[in-house]
Design a protein around this motif. Structure first.
Motif, PDB file in Angstrom:
ATOM      1  N   THR A  69      44.614  42.654  36.316  1.00 43.68           N
ATOM      2  CA  THR A  69      45.563  41.713  36.917  1.00 43.68           C
ATOM      3  C   THR A  69      46.086  42.240  38.237  1.00 43.68           C
ATOM      4  OG1 THR A  69      46.229  40.939  34.723  1.00 43.68           O
ATOM      5  CG2 THR A  69      47.732  40.462  36.551  1.00 43.68           C
ATOM      6  N   LEU A  70      46.315  43.551  38.284  1.00 43.07           N
ATOM      7  CA  LEU A  70      46.812  44.186  39.504  1.00 43.07           C
ATOM      8  C   LEU A  70      45.727  44.382  40.555  1.00 43.07           C
ATOM      9  CD1 LEU A  70      48.998  46.956  37.823  1.00 43.07           C
ATOM     10  CD2 LEU A  70      49.859  45.052  39.171  1.00 43.07           C
ATOM     11  N   GLY A  71      44.473  44.256  40.145  1.00 45.98           N
ATOM     12  CA  GLY A  71      43.376  44.512  41.078  1.00 45.98           C
ATOM     13  C   GLY A  71      43.149  45.990  41.307  1.00 45.98           C
ATOM     14  N   TYR A 122      48.993  44.720  44.976  1.00 43.91           N
ATOM     15  CA  TYR A 122      50.018  44.030  44.168  1.00 43.91           C
ATOM     16  C   TYR A 122      51.391  44.330  44.755  1.00 43.91           C
ATOM     17  CZ  TYR A 122      53.139  44.012  39.965  1.00 43.91           C
ATOM     18  OH  TYR A 122      54.162  43.846  39.051  1.00 43.91           O
ATOM     19  N   ILE A 123      52.216  43.289  44.867  1.00 44.52           N
ATOM     20  CA  ILE A 123      53.589  43.451  45.338  1.00 44.52           C
ATOM     21  C   ILE A 123      54.530  42.959  44.239  1.00 44.52           C
ATOM     22  CG2 ILE A 123      55.319  42.746  47.020  1.00 44.52           C
ATOM     23  CD1 ILE A 123      53.204  44.551  48.207  1.00 44.52           C
ATOM     24  N   ARG A 124      55.352  43.849  43.738  1.00 42.21           N
ATOM     25  CA  ARG A 124      56.254  43.463  42.656  1.00 42.21           C
ATOM     26  C   ARG A 124      57.502  42.788  43.219  1.00 42.21           C
ATOM     27  NH1 ARG A 124      57.800  49.667  40.997  1.00 42.21           N
ATOM     28  NH2 ARG A 124      59.759  49.873  42.124  1.00 42.21           N
ATOM     29  N   LEU A 125      57.955  41.774  42.504  1.00 43.92           N
ATOM     30  CA  LEU A 125      59.199  41.076  42.798  1.00 43.92           C
ATOM     31  C   LEU A 125      60.099  41.170  41.569  1.00 43.92           C
ATOM     32  CD1 LEU A 125      57.615  37.841  44.343  1.00 43.92           C
ATOM     33  CD2 LEU A 125      58.551  39.786  45.613  1.00 43.92           C
ATOM     34  N   ARG A 126      61.373  40.904  41.747  1.00 45.27           N
ATOM     35  CA  ARG A 126      62.260  40.941  40.584  1.00 45.27           C
ATOM     36  C   ARG A 126      61.892  39.853  39.590  1.00 45.27           C
ATOM     37  NH1 ARG A 126      66.214  41.560  44.533  1.00 45.27           N
ATOM     38  NH2 ARG A 126      67.004  39.443  44.187  1.00 45.27           N
ATOM     39  N   HIS A 127      61.320  38.760  40.071  1.00 43.88           N
ATOM     40  CA  HIS A 127      61.032  37.619  39.201  1.00 43.88           C
ATOM     41  C   HIS A 127      59.551  37.262  39.184  1.00 43.88           C
ATOM     42  CE1 HIS A 127      65.354  37.168  39.031  1.00 43.88           C
ATOM     43  NE2 HIS A 127      65.395  37.138  40.357  1.00 43.88           N
ATOM     44  N   GLY A 128      58.683  38.251  39.287  1.00 48.20           N
ATOM     45  CA  GLY A 128      57.253  37.985  39.259  1.00 48.20           C
ATOM     46  C   GLY A 128      56.503  38.950  40.153  1.00 48.20           C
ATOM     47  N   THR A 144      47.640  34.286  43.774  1.00 47.55           N
ATOM     48  CA  THR A 144      46.353  34.396  43.107  1.00 47.55           C
ATOM     49  C   THR A 144      45.490  35.365  43.914  1.00 47.55           C
ATOM     50  OG1 THR A 144      45.028  32.751  44.288  1.00 47.55           O
ATOM     51  CG2 THR A 144      46.549  31.935  42.587  1.00 47.55           C
ATOM     52  N   MET A 145      44.426  35.846  43.262  1.00 48.38           N
ATOM     53  CA  MET A 145      43.497  36.741  43.953  1.00 48.38           C
ATOM     54  C   MET A 145      42.243  35.998  44.400  1.00 48.38           C
ATOM     55  SD  MET A 145      43.749  40.398  41.970  1.00 48.38           S
ATOM     56  CE  MET A 145      42.746  41.196  43.226  1.00 48.38           C
ATOM     57  N   GLU A 146      42.335  34.710  44.594  1.00 47.77           N
ATOM     58  CA  GLU A 146      41.186  33.946  45.042  1.00 47.77           C
ATOM     59  C   GLU A 146      40.882  34.260  46.504  1.00 47.77           C
ATOM     60  OE1 GLU A 146      41.426  29.834  44.096  1.00 47.77           O
ATOM     61  OE2 GLU A 146      42.024  30.180  42.029  1.00 47.77           O
ATOM     62  N   ALA A 147      39.659  33.923  46.924  1.00 50.43           N
ATOM     63  CA  ALA A 147      39.181  34.335  48.240  1.00 50.43           C
ATOM     64  C   ALA A 147      39.857  33.608  49.395  1.00 50.43           C
ATOM     65  CB  ALA A 147      37.668  34.107  48.325  1.00 50.43           C
ATOM     66  N   THR A 205      35.091  46.651  53.605  1.00 52.78           N
ATOM     67  CA  THR A 205      35.879  46.164  52.471  1.00 52.78           C
ATOM     68  C   THR A 205      35.445  46.908  51.217  1.00 52.78           C
ATOM     69  OG1 THR A 205      34.372  44.459  51.616  1.00 52.78           O
ATOM     70  CG2 THR A 205      35.757  43.845  53.489  1.00 52.78           C
ATOM     71  N   ASP A 206      36.156  46.640  50.117  1.00 49.59           N
ATOM     72  CA  ASP A 206      35.628  47.085  48.826  1.00 49.59           C
ATOM     73  C   ASP A 206      34.701  45.985  48.299  1.00 49.59           C
ATOM     74  OD1 ASP A 206      37.163  45.088  47.568  1.00 49.59           O
ATOM     75  OD2 ASP A 206      38.780  46.465  47.054  1.00 49.59           O
ATOM     76  N   GLN A 207      34.275  46.128  47.053  1.00 48.27           N
ATOM     77  CA  GLN A 207      33.317  45.176  46.485  1.00 48.27           C
ATOM     78  C   GLN A 207      33.985  44.080  45.665  1.00 48.27           C
ATOM     79  OE1 GLN A 207      29.948  46.969  44.507  1.00 48.27           O
ATOM     80  NE2 GLN A 207      29.837  48.653  45.958  1.00 48.27           N
ATOM     81  N   GLY A 208      35.281  43.859  45.884  1.00 46.97           N
ATOM     82  CA  GLY A 208      35.966  42.787  45.190  1.00 46.97           C
ATOM     83  C   GLY A 208      35.354  41.432  45.501  1.00 46.97           C
ATOM     84  N   SER A 209      35.409  40.535  44.533  1.00 48.59           N
ATOM     85  CA  SER A 209      34.751  39.234  44.698  1.00 48.59           C
ATOM     86  C   SER A 209      35.323  38.431  45.853  1.00 48.59           C
ATOM     87  CB  SER A 209      34.845  38.435  43.395  1.00 48.59           C
ATOM     88  OG  SER A 209      36.206  38.202  43.040  1.00 48.59           O
TER      89      SER A 209
END
Length: 294
Positions: A89-91, A133-139, A162-165, A187-191
């Protein structure tokens, strides 16, 4: 009709997908996702994700096994399967290659790593990108940034929930419009980065595409350093609650990072100074990194 007005038309509807609504309204899907409220998380998952993010920022070579032990030592009753799910989820993926590192889309082409042993001696020679990933207090949300390796200048950035392209492609398009095309893009090999929409845009501008080895976080070392700076100098200190205040805060931080923050690796010049003058920056990428103990 402004884009902002058209964006307000987009809403979940069982009869028509968000993607189709965005196409019909002429609105980038990533900008719609960035404006939508963050989805609520299981309270303990949110705590665990924040801890994983902070630990990974410090030790990017930690894979799921070490992360599981780390959380268990803090008193959490977690197994490796749960940690793997949260890391996906965090990538996140540990630096050392292994069977559970992030994988590209099976139908996407993978390009070779072009930077090993390369001397980077001018702005615009090599750009790179990554998502964090960037954390927020509410998500939470995801941040993508594009960096010029010679100067360490952040050329553009965007956020999305979302992690969409799409939001990565939009970020790249803006950077190309503002600064022209680099010689090499790493880049890395992320989709998101192996997607045809992303690689095709680079090819259309005559850019050579370079991709890290799977699980080798430090092949993109300058962006990894950027994430540590962003998080320790801004995100963790300010504790943003929602996307709008995060947007304001990151806008201010990246302006500071580029134009007013001296960088030791640049002889205490700023990225803007080095990018504009073409002096004081650069890097020589080593042929290989030392093996990391299991």
């Amino acid at each position: 009709m402004t884009v902002e007005t058209r964006r307000t038309w987009i809403a979940p509807n069982p009869s028509i997908s968000i993607q189709r609504q965005c196409h019909l309204a002429g609105v980038a899907r990533a900008t719609v996702y960035a404006q939508r409220p963050e989805k609520p998380l299981d309270a303990e998952d949110k705590v665990l994700m924040d801890l994983l993010d902070a630990q990974y920022t410090t030790t990017p070579f930690y894979g799921s096994r070490r992360m599981t032990v780390y959380l268990q030592n803090l008193g959490f009753r977690v197994n490796r399967k749960r940690v793997q799910r949260l890391m996906r989820t965090l990538g996140l993926a540990g630096m050392a290659p292994g069977p559970h590192t992030s994988r590209p889309h099976p139908e996407h082409k993978i390009y070779p790593y072009l930077l090993r042993g390369l001397t980077i001696d001018r702005p615009g020679q090599v750009w790179s990108t990554d998502i964090t990933y960037i954390r927020l207090r509410h998500g939470f949300v995801y941040l993508v940034a594009i960096m010029d390796w010679y100067s360490r200048k952040v050329l553009n950035w965007r956020i999305s929930n979302t992690m969409e392209a799409e939001f990565c492609v939009a970020c790249l398009e803006e950077a190309l419009q503002r600064y022209g095309a680099p010689e090499i893009f790493n880049t890395d090999q992320g989709s998101q980065f192996t997607a045809e929409a992303f690689t095709g845009l680079l090819q259309a501008h005559g850019v050579q595409i370079s991709m890290d080895g799977r699980g080798r976080a430090l092949d993109n070392i300058f962006v990894e350093r950027l994430w540590r700076s962003v998080k320790y100098e801004d995100i963790y200190l300010r504790g943003y609650g929602h996307v709008p205040e995060l947007m304001v805060g990151l806008t201010a931080y990246f302006e500071f990072y580029n134009s007013r923050r001296p960088h030791q690796s640049l002889g205490y010049l700023t990225p803007d100074q080095v990018y504009l003058t073409g002096q004081g920056g650069g890097a020589c990428i080593v042929d290989r990194y030392p093996k990391v103990a299991a």
